[in-house]
Design a protein around this motif. Structure first.
Motif, PDB file in Angstrom:
ATOM      1  N   GLU A  24       0.830  -1.206   0.000  1.00 16.17           N
ATOM      2  CA  GLU A  24       0.000   0.000   0.000  1.00 16.17           C
ATOM      3  C   GLU A  24       0.867   1.259   0.000  1.00 16.17           C
ATOM      4  O   GLU A  24       0.575   2.230  -0.715  1.00 16.17           O
ATOM      5  CB  GLU A  24      -0.934   0.010   1.216  1.00 16.17           C
TER       6      GLU A  24
ATOM      7  N   ASP B 297       1.866   6.486  -7.099  1.00 16.94           N
ATOM      8  CA  ASP B 297       0.809   7.401  -7.553  1.00 16.94           C
ATOM      9  C   ASP B 297       1.213   8.858  -7.357  1.00 16.94           C
ATOM     10  O   ASP B 297       0.930   9.710  -8.216  1.00 16.94           O
ATOM     11  CB  ASP B 297      -0.494   7.105  -6.817  1.00 16.94           C
TER      12      ASP B 297
ATOM     13  N   THR C  75       2.477   1.639  -3.462  1.00 19.42           N
ATOM     14  CA  THR C  75       1.472   2.075  -4.430  1.00 19.42           C
ATOM     15  C   THR C  75       1.189   3.563  -4.273  1.00 19.42           C
ATOM     16  O   THR C  75       1.069   4.304  -5.269  1.00 19.42           O
ATOM     17  CB  THR C  75       0.166   1.271  -4.234  1.00 19.42           C
ATOM     18  N   GLU C  76       1.100   4.033  -3.046  1.00 17.14           N
ATOM     19  CA  GLU C  76       0.858   5.452  -2.794  1.00 17.14           C
ATOM     20  C   GLU C  76       2.027   6.303  -3.296  1.00 17.14           C
ATOM     21  O   GLU C  76       1.820   7.343  -3.925  1.00 17.14           O
ATOM     22  CB  GLU C  76       0.637   5.689  -1.300  1.00 17.14           C
TER      23      GLU C  76
END
Length: 134
Positions: free
Chosen positions: A117, A124, A120-121
């Motif tokens: 997570e 992005d 992924t953050e």
């Protein structure tokens, strides 16, 4: 959704802030009415030659604006003690009990984000930065 909300609420500083703002403001009106209606008349009956003024005295006898109102100060102190006692026994102690249960492992604590997570953050955010640059 509810687990995240529960984790948010059970953080120590969020609970303390909520207690101070919501409960303190709401309960103060009740305690003020109690002390003004019941306690202050008892304090006023004790002191002063003029019962309407209460416990206190005029610094300058001809000037009512110089009245030192000890009854009002005692009343405010009683308000504070009553509000603090209710907040402590109704909110702070139960929250401490829940936090102690979490430390012992009886209740799950706030969920920590996984490595995937977090990565992924970060990805992005980097993409968003690159899109703004171009």
């Amino acid at each position: 959704m509810f687990k995240g909300f529960k984790d948010f609420l059970m953080r120590g500083n969020v609970v303390d802030l909520a207690v101070a703002v919501v409960i303190g403001a709401a309960f103060t009106a009740i305690v003020t009415a109690f002390t003004n209606g019941l306690i202050k008349p008892l304090i006023n009956a004790i002191g002063g030659s003029d019962a309407a003024k209460g416990l206190g005295f005029n610094i300058l006898s001809e000037n009512d604006a110089t009245f030192m109102d000890f009854g009002g100060v005692i009343n405010a102190a009683i308000n504070f003690v009553l509000v603090a006692a209710v907040v402590y026994f109704v909110i702070v102690l139960p929250v401490k009990h829940v936090q102690e249960r979490r430390k012992r492992g009886e209740e799950a604590g706030p969920a920590e984000p996984t490595d995937v997570e977090l990565l992924t953050e970060i990805r992005d955010l980097l993409r968003a930065q690159q899109n703004r640059a171009s």
